[in-house]
Design a protein around this motif. Structure first.
Motif, PDB file in Angstrom:
ATOM      1  N   GLU A 156       0.808  -1.215   0.000  1.00  0.00           N
ATOM      2  CA  GLU A 156       0.000   0.000   0.000  1.00  0.00           C
ATOM      3  C   GLU A 156       0.845   1.271   0.000  1.00  0.00           C
ATOM      4  O   GLU A 156       0.300   2.376  -0.052  1.00  0.00           O
ATOM      5  N   ASP A 159       1.671  -7.659  -3.935  1.00  0.00           N
ATOM      6  CA  ASP A 159       0.313  -7.633  -3.403  1.00  0.00           C
ATOM      7  C   ASP A 159       0.001  -9.019  -2.842  1.00  0.00           C
ATOM      8  O   ASP A 159      -0.202  -9.974  -3.578  1.00  0.00           O
ATOM      9  N   TYR A 168       0.202   2.504   6.270  1.00  0.00           N
ATOM     10  CA  TYR A 168      -0.231   1.244   5.653  1.00  0.00           C
ATOM     11  C   TYR A 168      -1.734   1.176   5.439  1.00  0.00           C
ATOM     12  O   TYR A 168      -2.217   0.349   4.658  1.00  0.00           O
ATOM     13  N   THR A 174      -5.392   1.320   4.420  1.00  0.00           N
ATOM     14  CA  THR A 174      -6.331   1.626   3.346  1.00  0.00           C
ATOM     15  C   THR A 174      -7.529   0.700   3.528  1.00  0.00           C
ATOM     16  O   THR A 174      -7.502  -0.217   4.361  1.00  0.00           O
ATOM     17  N   THR A 194      -8.302  -1.538   1.506  1.00  0.00           N
ATOM     18  CA  THR A 194      -7.820  -2.857   1.086  1.00  0.00           C
ATOM     19  C   THR A 194      -7.065  -3.550   2.210  1.00  0.00           C
ATOM     20  O   THR A 194      -7.318  -4.729   2.513  1.00  0.00           O
ATOM     21  N   SER A 195      -6.110  -2.849   2.837  1.00  0.00           N
ATOM     22  CA  SER A 195      -5.329  -3.479   3.906  1.00  0.00           C
ATOM     23  C   SER A 195      -6.210  -3.806   5.109  1.00  0.00           C
ATOM     24  O   SER A 195      -6.034  -4.849   5.757  1.00  0.00           O
TER      25      SER A 195
END
Length: 414
Positions: free
Chosen positions: A296, A307, A344, A346, A348-349
Motif C-alpha cells: 500500500e 500484493d 499502511y 487503506t 484494502t489493507s
C-alpha cells in the motif's frame, strides 16, 4: 520441560529393592545449557537509525549489553558471521556482569575462550560458540559481552533494532571496568546472536516470540527492556511460573518475502530462529502486517512489496504451524493489531487484516490464540490502536501497550 519416562520392565526387574529405594534426585542441570537470550541476525544495512554494520570495525572494541531471561553459574556466547563476506577475526573477548551503560562490575570480568584459545576466526556464513565461562547471572540480570576486533571486518552481520545501547572504543579495551573509553554508541547488536547459561536451579519452559517490529520492540524505550516478550517473561515470573522468553522479532520483517533491509522472510528463517533453539516448548506467532501493508506504500525501503492476499498469508501460517508441530512445539497464533491512521492503512489493507484475524480466531489451526487486536483496539473505533497504547505512528505500541499485550497471553496456552 524434560519428558518423564516410566520404564515398567525395569521396575519389575528391580523388585522389592527398587520399591525400597530413596526417591530419585532432581536432574543435575550443571551441564545443561539453556538459551537465556537470543536475537535474529540480519544482512548489513543502514537500518532505521545510524549504525556500524555497513562500515564494520577495525582496531576497535565493541561492548554489548544483553539481559538474560534465565540464570545460571556459567555462560557462553554464540557469534554469527552469517551474512558477512569476510572472515571474522575475534582477537579477544570478555564477559562480565553489568553495572550501568558500558561499565562492568568489578571482579566479574571473565575471558572468553574458544576451544581454549583467546582468539578465533569465524568463516563467512558460519558461527562459533565460546567455551563456558564461570559467571553467576540471575534471571533478568544484564551481562556485558566485549569483543576486540583488531583486523578490518568488512560489513558486519547484525541485528538492526536492538533498543539497547552497544558501545565502541578505539583500540583494545576488553578488560576495562569503566566506561570511559567507550565514547560511541548505537542501538544495534553486532555478531552476537545467543547467550546461554547452565547451572541454574530449574529447567524452565522456553517460549519464542516470533514476528516483526511489534515483537522486536519498536516504540519501546531504549535500554528499558520493555518490549512485549520482556514484559511477558516478567509477568510469568511474577505469577510463579518463570519461563525463558526469547525474542525472534525483526523490524520490517515479512512472512512471505525476503528483504535486504528487513531480513529473510519469516518462513525462511523460522527453522534457524525458532526450531534450532534448544528446548523450545512454545512459539507465539505475530506477523503478516508488513506483507499486507508494504504493497500500500511506494517507498524504496518497503520493496519488494508484492500484493499479498489473506489466503496467501494463511497458507504461510499453515506451513509454519505444521513445521512447529513436527518439532513437537505448541503454536499460539496472535491476531494482527489495528492500524487506522498509519501509512499502511487503506480499505484494502483493513479488509485483509479482518480476514486474517477472523481465520486466526476461528480456524482451529493454532493450538491457542491470543487476541492482541481485541486488547489493543480503541473501544470507540476498533480499526484504530488505543491512544493509550500508541507509540505515535498508529501501528506500533508504546511500553504500556507492550505490557497490555503481555498481560493478554493466556498462561494455560503456554
Amino acid at each position: 520441560m524434560k519428558p518423564l519416562a516410566v520404564l515398567a520392565a525395569a521396575v519389575v526387574a528391580a523388585g522389592l529393592a527398587a520399591a525400597c529405594s530413596p526417591a530419585p534426585a532432581e536432574p543435575d542441570r550443571s551441564d545443561a545449557w539453556t538459551t537465556a537470550w537470543s536475537v535474529p541476525m540480519q544482512l548489513p544495512s543502514e537500518g532505521f537509525e545510524p549504525n556500524w554494520a555497513t562500515d564494520g570495525f577495525a582496531d576497535q572494541t565493541v561492548r554489548q549489553v544483553v539481559r538474560v531471561a534465565d540464570g545460571g553459574t556459567q555462560a557462553r556466547i554464540t557469534l554469527s558471521n552469517l551474512y558477512s563476506r569476510d572472515e571474522l577475526r575475534i582477537a579477544g573477548g570478555t564477559i562480565a556482569r553489568t553495572v550501568h551503560g558500558a561499565q562492568v562490575q568489578a571482579d566479574t570480568t571473565r575471558p572468553l575462550r574458544f576451544d581454549g584459545a583467546d582468539s578465533v576466526t569465524v568463516a563467512p556464513g558460519a558461527e562459533v560458540t565460546s567455551d563456558a565461562a564461570d559467571l553467576r547471572l540471575a534471571p533478568f540480570e544484564s551481562a556485558t559481552v566485549t569483543l576486540y576486533l583488531a583486523e578490518r571486518t568488512g560489513p558486519a552481520t547484525f541485528h538492526a533494532q536492538g533498543y539497547a545501547s552497544t558501545y565502541r572504543a578505539a583500540g583494545d579495551h576488553i578488560a576495562d571496568r569503566e566506561a570511559t573509553a567507550f565514547t560511541e554508541a548505537t542501538h544495534s547488536w553486532y555478531y552476537l546472536s545467543d547467550l546461554e547459561v547452565s547451572g541454574g536451579p530449574e529447567d524452565p519452559e522456553t517460549i519464542v516470540a516470533f514476528g516483526d517490529s511489534i515483537t522486536d520492540g519498536f516504540g519501546s524505550d531504549n535500554d528499558g527492556n520493555n518490549r512485549y516478550p520482556d514484559a511477558l517473561a516478567e509477568r510469568l515470573a511474577a505469577d510463579g511460573t518463570p519461563s525463558t522468553v526469547l525474542n525472534a522479532g525483526i523490524g520490517g520483517n515479512m512472512f512471505l518475502s525476503d528483504s535486504k533491509w528487513f531480513g529473510e522472510s519469516g518462513l525462511r528463517r523460522f527453522d534457524r530462529d525458532v526450531l534450532s533453539k534448544p528446548g523450545v516448548d512454545t512459539v507465539i506467532v505475530l506477523g503478516g502486517l508488513n506483507d499486507i501493508g508494504f504493497s500500500e506504500v511506494d517507498l524504496p525501503t518497503y520493496k519488494p512489496n508484492p500484493d499479498v492476499s489473506a489466503e496467501q498469508l494463511i497458507a504461510g501460517y499453515r506451513d509454519l504451524i505444521a513445521r512447529a508441530h513436527d518439532a513437537g512445539i505448541t503454536v499460539v497464533g496472535a491476531t494482527l493489531l489495528p492500524m487506522k491512521g498509519a501509512e499502511y492503512y487503506t480499505d484494502t489493507s483493513a479488509a485483509k487484516i479482518r480476514a486474517v484475524n477472523d481465520w486466526i480466531r476461528t480456524s482451529g489451526a493454532y493450538d491457542a490464540v491470543v487476541d492482541f487486536n481485541a486488547v489493543m483496539a480503541d473501544p470507540a473505533d476498533r480499526e484504530r490502536l488505543n491512544a493509550a497504547f500508541d507509540s505515535g505512528d498508529h501501528k506500533h505500541p508504546n511500553a504500556a501497550g507492550y505490557a497490555a499485550m503481555a498481560a493478554a497471553v493466556d498462561q494455560q496456552a503456554l
